[in-house]
Design a protein around this motif. Sequence first.
Motif, PDB file in Angstrom:
ATOM      1  N   THR A   1       0.825  -1.204   0.000  1.00 28.55           N
ATOM      2  CA  THR A   1       0.000   0.000   0.000  1.00 28.55           C
ATOM      3  C   THR A   1       0.861   1.257   0.000  1.00 28.55           C
ATOM      4  O   THR A   1       1.820   1.355   0.764  1.00 28.55           O
ATOM      5  N   GLY A   2       0.501   2.200  -0.873  1.00 32.54           N
ATOM      6  CA  GLY A   2       1.189   3.482  -0.881  1.00 32.54           C
ATOM      7  C   GLY A   2       1.476   4.001  -2.277  1.00 32.54           C
ATOM      8  O   GLY A   2       1.300   3.296  -3.281  1.00 32.54           O
ATOM      9  N   PHE A   3       1.911   5.253  -2.338  1.00 30.75           N
ATOM     10  CA  PHE A   3       2.306   5.884  -3.589  1.00 30.75           C
ATOM     11  C   PHE A   3       3.699   5.415  -3.994  1.00 30.75           C
ATOM     12  O   PHE A   3       4.536   5.101  -3.142  1.00 30.75           O
ATOM     13  N   TYR A   4       3.952   5.413  -5.304  1.00 30.71           N
ATOM     14  CA  TYR A   4       5.288   5.099  -5.797  1.00 30.71           C
ATOM     15  C   TYR A   4       5.564   5.887  -7.072  1.00 30.71           C
ATOM     16  O   TYR A   4       4.661   6.341  -7.770  1.00 30.71           O
TER      17      TYR A   4
ATOM     18  N   ARG B   1       8.889   3.469  -3.402  1.00 32.58           N
ATOM     19  CA  ARG B   1       7.587   3.540  -2.740  1.00 32.58           C
ATOM     20  C   ARG B   1       7.719   4.377  -1.477  1.00 32.58           C
ATOM     21  O   ARG B   1       8.598   4.130  -0.644  1.00 32.58           O
TER      22      ARG B   1
ATOM     23  N   GLU C   1      -1.883   2.993 -12.298  1.00 33.07           N
ATOM     24  CA  GLU C   1      -0.568   3.462 -12.733  1.00 33.07           C
ATOM     25  C   GLU C   1      -0.691   4.272 -14.008  1.00 33.07           C
ATOM     26  O   GLU C   1      -1.456   3.927 -14.910  1.00 33.07           O
TER      27      GLU C   1
ATOM     28  N   GLY D   1       2.223   5.822  -9.503  1.00 31.88           N
ATOM     29  CA  GLY D   1       1.027   5.039  -9.208  1.00 31.88           C
ATOM     30  C   GLY D   1       0.738   4.931  -7.729  1.00 31.88           C
ATOM     31  O   GLY D   1       1.450   5.492  -6.877  1.00 31.88           O
ATOM     32  N   TYR D   2      -0.306   4.175  -7.426  1.00 31.66           N
ATOM     33  CA  TYR D   2      -0.719   3.934  -6.047  1.00 31.66           C
ATOM     34  C   TYR D   2      -1.276   2.519  -5.946  1.00 31.66           C
ATOM     35  O   TYR D   2      -2.006   2.052  -6.836  1.00 31.66           O
ATOM     36  N   ASN D   3      -0.917   1.818  -4.861  1.00 29.77           N
ATOM     37  CA  ASN D   3      -1.407   0.467  -4.593  1.00 29.77           C
ATOM     38  C   ASN D   3      -2.190   0.422  -3.297  1.00 29.77           C
ATOM     39  O   ASN D   3      -1.880   1.153  -2.352  1.00 29.77           O
ATOM     40  N   TRP D   4      -3.214  -0.455  -3.262  1.00 32.03           N
ATOM     41  CA  TRP D   4      -3.925  -0.793  -2.033  1.00 32.03           C
ATOM     42  C   TRP D   4      -3.789  -2.293  -1.832  1.00 32.03           C
ATOM     43  O   TRP D   4      -4.129  -3.085  -2.737  1.00 32.03           O
TER      44      TRP D   4
ATOM     45  N   GLY E   1      -4.410  -1.402  -7.835  1.00 30.01           N
ATOM     46  CA  GLY E   1      -3.743  -0.121  -7.949  1.00 30.01           C
ATOM     47  C   GLY E   1      -4.039   0.551  -9.272  1.00 30.01           C
ATOM     48  O   GLY E   1      -4.765   0.018 -10.126  1.00 30.01           O
TER      49      GLY E   1
END
Length: 273
Positions: free
Chosen positions: A47-50, A264, A114, A101-104, A112
């Motif tokens: 989880t988080g921005f990258y 990340r 991207e 991008g961002y993932n959960w 996510g």
Amino acid sequence: MSATKLLLSGVALASALFVFQSASAADLPARLPAKAPVYVASPFSWTGFYIGAHAGYHWGSDRASTAANPVGWSVAGAADIDAFTRGTVHPSGFMGGGQIGYNWQMNNFVVGIEADASYMGGTASRTVTGFAVINPADVFRTSAESRFFATLRPRVGFAADRALFYVTGGLAVTNAKFSDSFGSFANTSVAAISSDTTRVGWTVGVGMEYAFTNNWSVKAEYLYADFGNFTQSIPNCALCGVGSEISVTHKYTENIGRVGLNYRFGGPVVAKY
């Protein structure tokens, strides 16, 4: 009181004090050594921005087909041109750019979004001469040049701790240059057209990403992109009759293989117990 009695009384008092102190000390609990603090890292999470960069190679495919106007070429001449000029060129080369991008992460599942943009290089061309019997001296030439590639894609994957396996698909945009020309009468009269165009299409792909630290990860992915059809018309050549234009339809697709490096923001929280 005699000295002997005084001495015996002092010894008795000292003995009583010793016994009392010993009994009091026995009643006190033993002091245990202090526990050293234990540091436990939270489980790794995607989880988080990258943000990151990528590089790779692309294999384009531009399939061209023509539709010559029978008014100027005659029915037989137009059919002759259409039959002998269709074909495919493959612009390919290096590509490189960046992504954000961002993932959960939910248990082992990761979703996510991207966005990425890439420079692309590569030009390919094809020349056709001698169209059977009716147009033996005519020359047809087509070329395609890839320049730019960008996507906006959701990602859905499965995380095995620091390894992430995912599928992806979404919007794709490219900028390409298509050039077509037709030379009649032994190529002495040439008509040409060239278009620098931005095309919108779709893309699908698969990939794998591995986090080698809490914040840094590497990835490898493959994408296929389809940008549909683009049609432009070669005008009448100077020595050709009226109605001798030739429409050329380009069917453009891309195959992309690339690797990337992501940073990340955030990371597992270290808890103290």
